[in-house]
Scaffold this active site. Structure first.
Site, short mmCIF file in Angstrom:
data_model
loop_
_atom_site.label_atom_id
_atom_site.label_comp_id
_atom_site.label_asym_id
_atom_site.label_seq_id
_atom_site.Cartn_x
_atom_site.Cartn_y
_atom_site.Cartn_z
N THR A 53 0.83 -1.21 0.00
CA THR A 53 0.00 0.00 0.00
C THR A 53 0.86 1.25 0.00
O THR A 53 0.52 2.26 -0.65
CB THR A 53 -0.95 0.00 1.21
OG1 THR A 53 -1.72 -1.21 1.22
CG2 THR A 53 -1.89 1.18 1.18
N TRP A 54 1.96 1.21 0.71
CA TRP A 54 2.88 2.34 0.73
C TRP A 54 3.40 2.62 -0.68
O TRP A 54 3.40 3.75 -1.16
CB TRP A 54 4.03 2.04 1.69
CG TRP A 54 4.90 3.21 2.02
CD1 TRP A 54 4.67 4.52 1.74
CD2 TRP A 54 6.15 3.16 2.72
NE1 TRP A 54 5.70 5.30 2.21
CE2 TRP A 54 6.61 4.50 2.82
CE3 TRP A 54 6.91 2.13 3.26
CZ2 TRP A 54 7.83 4.81 3.45
CZ3 TRP A 54 8.11 2.46 3.89
CH2 TRP A 54 8.56 3.77 3.98
N LYS A 115 -2.01 -4.58 -8.54
CA LYS A 115 -1.09 -5.14 -7.56
C LYS A 115 -1.38 -6.63 -7.40
O LYS A 115 -2.48 -7.10 -7.71
CB LYS A 115 -1.21 -4.44 -6.21
CG LYS A 115 -2.45 -4.81 -5.39
CD LYS A 115 -2.35 -4.21 -3.99
CE LYS A 115 -3.54 -4.63 -3.11
NZ LYS A 115 -3.47 -4.08 -1.75
N HIS A 117 -0.10 -10.30 -4.87
CA HIS A 117 0.76 -11.06 -3.96
C HIS A 117 1.03 -12.46 -4.51
O HIS A 117 1.70 -13.26 -3.87
CB HIS A 117 0.08 -11.22 -2.59
CG HIS A 117 -0.16 -9.92 -1.87
ND1 HIS A 117 0.82 -8.96 -1.73
CD2 HIS A 117 -1.25 -9.44 -1.21
CE1 HIS A 117 0.32 -7.94 -1.03
NE2 HIS A 117 -0.92 -8.21 -0.72
N ARG A 141 10.62 -7.16 1.82
CA ARG A 141 10.76 -6.75 3.23
C ARG A 141 11.39 -7.90 4.02
O ARG A 141 11.16 -9.07 3.70
CB ARG A 141 9.39 -6.41 3.81
CG ARG A 141 9.41 -5.83 5.22
CD ARG A 141 8.00 -5.59 5.72
NE ARG A 141 7.99 -4.84 6.98
CZ ARG A 141 6.90 -4.55 7.68
NH1 ARG A 141 5.70 -4.96 7.22
NH2 ARG A 141 6.98 -3.86 8.79
N SER A 149 3.95 -8.49 11.03
CA SER A 149 2.83 -7.72 10.50
C SER A 149 1.69 -8.63 10.08
O SER A 149 0.51 -8.33 10.33
CB SER A 149 3.31 -6.87 9.32
OG SER A 149 2.30 -6.01 8.87
N TYR A 211 11.78 -2.52 1.36
CA TYR A 211 11.00 -1.76 2.33
C TYR A 211 11.92 -0.99 3.27
O TYR A 211 11.66 0.18 3.59
CB TYR A 211 10.14 -2.74 3.12
CG TYR A 211 9.24 -2.15 4.18
CD1 TYR A 211 7.92 -1.83 3.88
CD2 TYR A 211 9.68 -1.95 5.48
CE1 TYR A 211 7.08 -1.30 4.85
CE2 TYR A 211 8.86 -1.42 6.45
CZ TYR A 211 7.56 -1.10 6.14
OH TYR A 211 6.74 -0.58 7.11
N SER A 246 3.93 9.70 4.22
CA SER A 246 4.52 9.32 5.51
C SER A 246 3.58 8.33 6.20
O SER A 246 2.37 8.28 5.90
CB SER A 246 4.73 10.54 6.40
OG SER A 246 3.46 11.05 6.84
N MET A 250 -0.58 8.45 6.01
CA MET A 250 -1.35 7.38 5.38
C MET A 250 -2.25 6.67 6.38
O MET A 250 -3.37 6.27 6.06
CB MET A 250 -0.39 6.37 4.73
CG MET A 250 0.29 6.88 3.48
SD MET A 250 1.30 5.62 2.69
CE MET A 250 0.08 4.36 2.34
#
Length: 312
Positions: A53-54, A115, A117, A141, A149, A211, A246, A250
């Site tokens: 999402t970032w 997007k 995964h 990441r 997470s 990340y 930032s 968000m």
């Protein structure tokens, strides 16, 4: 370390021997495998909870000269402008696959922002076999933070009476670790997922970023992504994008914080954007779990050149 396949919670579904997805995604997988890619598509690929999402928000700000309001008017949220190909309608994430009417991705106008995964090996032939050259940005990441997470997002985050399992929601991190070692986490093996795209990192249409680098040098990574997208930005615009994407901004912005999915979340769930830091795994892993994980990490990535930062 790997044992028998773990029993899946009811809101997960097994697509193949080596990949589990959220149940509703099973309905979308035929389209994922057969979709026709366009050269002007832009695709973000990540293993789950790795900064997707970032990256989406950064990209949308870059392409709109630091002003995402150009495309977010009328209450449009990031998942509508930049949908996930394996679950275009997030409200159906846990629906029985046979009840889902799959939206036709071919009807989306160009350029499409998408997007996923899904591992490279289960994407369509146009991507796997390089038949088309869409721009692909892969965000990697460190797996300890990604798992931490995921623990809060899935095991502790989702609660739908009669759909999710109480015992799964109450399970400790050790249960998720066992799923991870068995490649039974959603979206399958973290190692294969990363390496499949890592091995494409030198393709001209692929940008592989980390990340942790986005955390350490937000502005530098914004510029790196902008350069990859052939978008010229002023220093002022880059700084505006840094401020607007930032973590705190968000997390409070309904455009990107997924507050509209609360219907399928536990009342005590942490926010979709939880902490946005490097090293939170230290608050969850025991010393023994961390040491065991480190051994597996080194074995899986030995000789590949792929390494992560685990604390800053």
């Amino acid at each position: 370390m790997a044992e028998e396949k773990t029993k899946l919670p009811r809101h997960h579904g097994r697509y193949s021997e080596d990949m589990v997805v959220f149940k509703g995604m099973l309905a979308y997988m035929p389209q994922v495998r057969s979709m026709k890619v366009r050269d002007d598509d832009l695709i973000i690929a990540t293993w789950i909870k790795c900064g997707t999402t970032w990256a989406q928000s950064i990209i949308l700000h870059i392409l709109n000269d630091a002003d995402v309001s150009k495309v977010s008017s009328g209450g449009k949220t990031i998942d509508k402008l930049f949908p996930m190909i394996e679950q275009i309608n997030l409200s159906l994430l846990f629906a029985e696959p046979e009840t889902i009417e799959v939206e036709d991705i071919e009807e989306m106008p160009s350029p499409r922002f998408l997007k996923t995964h899904i591992p490279l090996r289960y994407l369509c032939d146009d991507i796997k076999n390089r038949l088309k050259r869409p721009k692909i940005i892969y965000v990697s990441r460190n797996p300890k933070d990604a798992l931490t997470s995921l623990y809060h997002f899935d095991m502790k985050g989702f609660y739908v009476p009669g759909v999710t399992d109480d015992d799964y929601s109450a399970a400790p991190l050790s249960h998720l670790l066992q799923e991870f070692y068995n490649d039974d986490c959603v979206f399958g093996s973290y190692w294969k997922h990363n390496l499949e795209f890592w091995n494409r990192r030198n393709d001209e249409n692929v940008l592989f970023i980390f990340y942790e680098d986005m955390i350490k040098d937000h502005a530098g990574q914004v510029k790196k992504i902008a350069d990859f997208l052939d978008k010229k930005l002023t220093d002022e615009q880059i700084q505006q994008i840094v401020e607007k994407t930032s973590f705190l901004k968000m997390r409070s912005d309904t455009f990107s914080n997924y507050s509209h999915i609360k219907a399928i979340q536990s009342p005590t769930a942490t926010p979709f954007q939880r902490k946005g830091v490097v090293g939170d795994w230290k608050n969850h892993f025991t010393v023994a779990q961390s040491e065991e994980f480190d051994k597996v990490y080194q074995e899986k990535f030995a000789g590949t050149g792929l390494q992560h930062i685990f604390e800053i």
